[in-house]
Motif scaffolding. Structure first.
Motif, PDB file in Angstrom:
ATOM      1  N   ILE A  71       0.847  -1.171   0.000  1.00 46.49           N
ATOM      2  CA  ILE A  71       0.000   0.000   0.000  1.00 46.49           C
ATOM      3  C   ILE A  71       0.889   1.229   0.000  1.00 46.49           C
ATOM      4  CG2 ILE A  71      -1.732   1.272   1.297  1.00 46.49           C
ATOM      5  CD1 ILE A  71      -2.564  -1.486   2.431  1.00 46.49           C
ATOM      6  N   LYS A  72       0.727   2.074  -0.990  1.00 48.34           N
ATOM      7  CA  LYS A  72       1.543   3.286  -1.069  1.00 48.34           C
ATOM      8  C   LYS A  72       0.669   4.479  -0.733  1.00 48.34           C
ATOM      9  CE  LYS A  72       4.652   5.872  -3.896  1.00 48.34           C
ATOM     10  NZ  LYS A  72       4.360   6.913  -4.785  1.00 48.34           N
ATOM     11  N   LEU A  73       1.026   5.189   0.306  1.00 44.36           N
ATOM     12  CA  LEU A  73       0.293   6.378   0.676  1.00 44.36           C
ATOM     13  C   LEU A  73       0.947   7.582   0.045  1.00 44.36           C
ATOM     14  CD1 LEU A  73      -0.407   5.665   4.413  1.00 44.36           C
ATOM     15  CD2 LEU A  73      -1.865   5.263   2.462  1.00 44.36           C
ATOM     16  N   GLU A  74       0.147   8.578  -0.225  1.00 44.67           N
ATOM     17  CA  GLU A  74       0.634   9.802  -0.822  1.00 44.67           C
ATOM     18  C   GLU A  74       1.630  10.482   0.106  1.00 44.67           C
ATOM     19  OE1 GLU A  74      -1.681  13.542  -2.677  1.00 44.67           O
ATOM     20  OE2 GLU A  74      -2.758  11.662  -2.489  1.00 44.67           O
ATOM     21  N   GLU A  75       2.751  10.891  -0.409  1.00 46.97           N
ATOM     22  CA  GLU A  75       3.745  11.571   0.404  1.00 46.97           C
ATOM     23  C   GLU A  75       3.407  13.055   0.428  1.00 46.97           C
ATOM     24  OE1 GLU A  75       7.726  10.662  -0.565  1.00 46.97           O
ATOM     25  OE2 GLU A  75       7.375   8.514  -0.521  1.00 46.97           O
ATOM     26  N   ASN A  76       3.124  13.541   1.607  1.00 45.58           N
ATOM     27  CA  ASN A  76       2.723  14.929   1.781  1.00 45.58           C
ATOM     28  C   ASN A  76       3.202  15.383   3.139  1.00 45.58           C
ATOM     29  OD1 ASN A  76       0.697  16.923   3.006  1.00 45.58           O
ATOM     30  ND2 ASN A  76       0.230  17.025   0.824  1.00 45.58           N
ATOM     31  N   PRO A  77       3.687  16.613   3.275  1.00 49.42           N
ATOM     32  CA  PRO A  77       4.181  17.066   4.582  1.00 49.42           C
ATOM     33  C   PRO A  77       3.094  17.119   5.648  1.00 49.42           C
ATOM     34  CG  PRO A  77       4.238  18.838   2.940  1.00 49.42           C
ATOM     35  CD  PRO A  77       3.871  17.590   2.224  1.00 49.42           C
ATOM     36  N   ASN A  78       1.817  17.138   5.257  1.00 48.16           N
ATOM     37  CA  ASN A  78       0.738  17.154   6.238  1.00 48.16           C
ATOM     38  C   ASN A  78       0.343  15.764   6.710  1.00 48.16           C
ATOM     39  OD1 ASN A  78       0.471  19.942   6.215  1.00 48.16           O
ATOM     40  ND2 ASN A  78      -0.868  19.883   4.432  1.00 48.16           N
TER      41      ASN A  78
ATOM     42  N   HIS B 296      -7.839  11.922   1.887  1.00 48.37           N
ATOM     43  CA  HIS B 296      -7.661  13.291   2.372  1.00 48.37           C
ATOM     44  C   HIS B 296      -6.409  13.378   3.239  1.00 48.37           C
ATOM     45  CE1 HIS B 296     -11.493  15.010   1.040  1.00 48.37           C
ATOM     46  NE2 HIS B 296     -11.954  13.783   1.198  1.00 48.37           N
ATOM     47  N   TYR B 297      -5.794  14.538   3.223  1.00 53.64           N
ATOM     48  CA  TYR B 297      -4.636  14.773   4.069  1.00 53.64           C
ATOM     49  C   TYR B 297      -5.059  14.831   5.538  1.00 53.64           C
ATOM     50  CZ  TYR B 297      -2.371  16.177  -0.291  1.00 53.64           C
ATOM     51  OH  TYR B 297      -1.856  16.204  -1.553  1.00 53.64           O
ATOM     52  N   ASN B 298      -4.115  14.568   6.415  1.00 53.84           N
ATOM     53  CA  ASN B 298      -4.396  14.633   7.850  1.00 53.84           C
ATOM     54  C   ASN B 298      -4.906  16.012   8.254  1.00 53.84           C
ATOM     55  OD1 ASN B 298      -3.437  12.048   7.807  1.00 53.84           O
ATOM     56  ND2 ASN B 298      -1.984  12.332   9.479  1.00 53.84           N
ATOM     57  N   GLY B 299      -4.449  17.043   7.570  1.00 59.21           N
ATOM     58  CA  GLY B 299      -4.916  18.394   7.874  1.00 59.21           C
ATOM     59  C   GLY B 299      -6.419  18.538   7.720  1.00 59.21           C
ATOM     60  N   SER B 300      -6.987  17.867   6.732  1.00 60.20           N
ATOM     61  CA  SER B 300      -8.447  17.903   6.548  1.00 60.20           C
ATOM     62  C   SER B 300      -9.146  17.226   7.717  1.00 60.20           C
ATOM     63  CB  SER B 300      -8.832  17.201   5.245  1.00 60.20           C
ATOM     64  OG  SER B 300      -8.259  17.851   4.136  1.00 60.20           O
ATOM     65  N   TRP B 301      -8.635  16.074   8.127  1.00 63.49           N
ATOM     66  CA  TRP B 301      -9.222  15.357   9.266  1.00 63.49           C
ATOM     67  C   TRP B 301      -9.103  16.199  10.540  1.00 63.49           C
ATOM     68  CZ3 TRP B 301     -11.888  10.775   9.079  1.00 63.49           C
ATOM     69  CH2 TRP B 301     -11.821  10.058   7.871  1.00 63.49           C
ATOM     70  N   ALA B 302      -7.981  16.886  10.694  1.00 64.71           N
ATOM     71  CA  ALA B 302      -7.774  17.725  11.884  1.00 64.71           C
ATOM     72  C   ALA B 302      -8.769  18.885  11.903  1.00 64.71           C
ATOM     73  CB  ALA B 302      -6.336  18.251  11.921  1.00 64.71           C
ATOM     74  N   ARG B 303      -8.934  19.555  10.772  1.00 64.09           N
ATOM     75  CA  ARG B 303      -9.875  20.681  10.718  1.00 64.09           C
ATOM     76  C   ARG B 303     -11.290  20.243  11.043  1.00 64.09           C
ATOM     77  NH1 ARG B 303      -6.540  21.956   6.742  1.00 64.09           N
ATOM     78  NH2 ARG B 303      -7.748  21.049   5.053  1.00 64.09           N
ATOM     79  N   VAL B 304     -11.727  19.140  10.447  1.00 66.01           N
ATOM     80  CA  VAL B 304     -13.098  18.662  10.662  1.00 66.01           C
ATOM     81  C   VAL B 304     -13.307  18.221  12.107  1.00 66.01           C
ATOM     82  CG1 VAL B 304     -14.684  16.789  10.064  1.00 66.01           C
ATOM     83  CG2 VAL B 304     -13.526  18.056   8.261  1.00 66.01           C
ATOM     84  N   SER B 305     -12.304  17.572  12.685  1.00 66.20           N
ATOM     85  CA  SER B 305     -12.455  17.051  14.050  1.00 66.20           C
ATOM     86  C   SER B 305     -12.204  18.109  15.116  1.00 66.20           C
ATOM     87  CB  SER B 305     -11.507  15.873  14.275  1.00 66.20           C
ATOM     88  OG  SER B 305     -10.154  16.320  14.239  1.00 66.20           O
ATOM     89  N   GLY B 306     -11.589  19.212  14.722  1.00 62.53           N
ATOM     90  CA  GLY B 306     -11.283  20.256  15.693  1.00 62.53           C
ATOM     91  C   GLY B 306     -10.009  19.996  16.477  1.00 62.53           C
ATOM     92  N   LEU B 307      -9.234  19.024  16.037  1.00 58.55           N
ATOM     93  CA  LEU B 307      -7.980  18.703  16.706  1.00 58.55           C
ATOM     94  C   LEU B 307      -6.817  19.411  16.023  1.00 58.55           C
ATOM     95  CD1 LEU B 307      -8.471  14.865  17.183  1.00 58.55           C
ATOM     96  CD2 LEU B 307      -8.576  16.609  18.954  1.00 58.55           C
ATOM     97  N   ASP B 308      -5.774  19.616  16.767  1.00 58.40           N
ATOM     98  CA  ASP B 308      -4.538  20.162  16.238  1.00 58.40           C
ATOM     99  C   ASP B 308      -3.885  19.100  15.358  1.00 58.40           C
ATOM    100  OD1 ASP B 308      -2.265  22.176  16.423  1.00 58.40           O
ATOM    101  OD2 ASP B 308      -1.290  20.334  17.162  1.00 58.40           O
ATOM    102  N   LEU B 309      -3.299  19.504  14.231  1.00 58.56           N
ATOM    103  CA  LEU B 309      -2.683  18.551  13.303  1.00 58.56           C
ATOM    104  C   LEU B 309      -1.592  17.731  13.978  1.00 58.56           C
ATOM    105  CD1 LEU B 309      -2.322  17.340  10.497  1.00 58.56           C
ATOM    106  CD2 LEU B 309      -0.851  19.292   9.924  1.00 58.56           C
ATOM    107  N   GLU B 310      -0.768  18.363  14.794  1.00 58.93           N
ATOM    108  CA  GLU B 310       0.300  17.612  15.467  1.00 58.93           C
ATOM    109  C   GLU B 310      -0.286  16.545  16.395  1.00 58.93           C
ATOM    110  OE1 GLU B 310       4.197  18.221  18.339  1.00 58.93           O
ATOM    111  OE2 GLU B 310       3.175  19.980  17.556  1.00 58.93           O
ATOM    112  N   GLU B 311      -1.350  16.892  17.094  1.00 60.98           N
ATOM    113  CA  GLU B 311      -1.990  15.921  17.989  1.00 60.98           C
ATOM    114  C   GLU B 311      -2.591  14.764  17.186  1.00 60.98           C
ATOM    115  OE1 GLU B 311      -5.074  15.929  21.753  1.00 60.98           O
ATOM    116  OE2 GLU B 311      -5.275  17.512  20.262  1.00 60.98           O
ATOM    117  N   LEU B 312      -3.224  15.080  16.070  1.00 64.53           N
ATOM    118  CA  LEU B 312      -3.798  14.046  15.215  1.00 64.53           C
ATOM    119  C   LEU B 312      -2.701  13.133  14.681  1.00 64.53           C
ATOM    120  CD1 LEU B 312      -6.593  13.240  13.825  1.00 64.53           C
ATOM    121  CD2 LEU B 312      -5.585  14.321  11.815  1.00 64.53           C
ATOM    122  N   ASN B 313      -1.572  13.707  14.253  1.00 66.35           N
ATOM    123  CA  ASN B 313      -0.449  12.899  13.769  1.00 66.35           C
ATOM    124  C   ASN B 313       0.091  11.987  14.869  1.00 66.35           C
ATOM    125  OD1 ASN B 313      -0.605  14.003  11.219  1.00 66.35           O
ATOM    126  ND2 ASN B 313       1.029  15.475  11.552  1.00 66.35           N
TER     127      ASN B 313
END
Length: 156
Positions: A2-9, A108-125
């Motif tokens: 499984i290859k995931l998209e490489e993205n800084p987010n 979707h990038y983790n940033g999208s999941w963070a925005r929708v959930s209201g969590l900080d991106l670093e915390e989500l990561n």
């Protein structure tokens, strides 16, 4: 493989070699990241419906996402991890995020999941990495297991 998209987010990981690139500042021995400081204001069903309203998981993939989530939850339970009112929403969020990366052609990038959930991106990561660590980076689910879960939970 499984290859995931490489993205800084997004956290980058390779499922076969079980490697993940994370900042050295992550404290990986602590699982309290999944525990919310406040009690949830919505039920799990309401939370999932809320997440789905943003189309983070394609509607046609929702059923298979649910099956994958159940399979991954079963792996957690076998390891003795318990889910309660203080961590269930975050666990479901991460499970849906991981399964979308497995089954979606374009996730979707983790940033999208963070925005929708209201969590900080670093915390989500951190939660994503910790969940993968709990699962020993093994998020493979066999076709037989998927069929069994589908029959057990969804076919009456």
């Amino acid at each position: 493989m499984i290859k995931l998209e490489e993205n800084p987010n997004c956290l980058l990981f390779n499922i076969h070699v079980k490697k993940m690139i994370v900042p050295k500042s992550y404290n990986l021995s602590r699982y309290e990241i999944f525990y919310s400081k406040n009690p949830p204001i919505m039920t799990i069903k309401q939370f999932i419906d809320y997440l789905m309203s943003f189309n983070l998981v394609e509607h046609e993939n929702l059923h298979i996402s649910q099956i994958y989530c159940i399979a991954l939850l079963q792996k957690l339970f076998r390891k003795g991890f318990s889910i309660n009112m203080n961590n269930c929403h975050r666990i479901i969020l991460i499970m849906l995020m991981l399964t979308s990366k497995l089954i979606e052609d374009e996730c979707h990038y983790n940033g999208s999941w963070a925005r929708v959930s209201g969590l900080d991106l670093e915390e989500l990561n951190k939660m994503e990495y910790t969940m993968l660590q709990l699962l020993d980076f093994d998020i493979f689910v066999s076709q037989e297991q998927l069929i069994h879960i589908n029959k057990s939970f969804f076919i009456k």
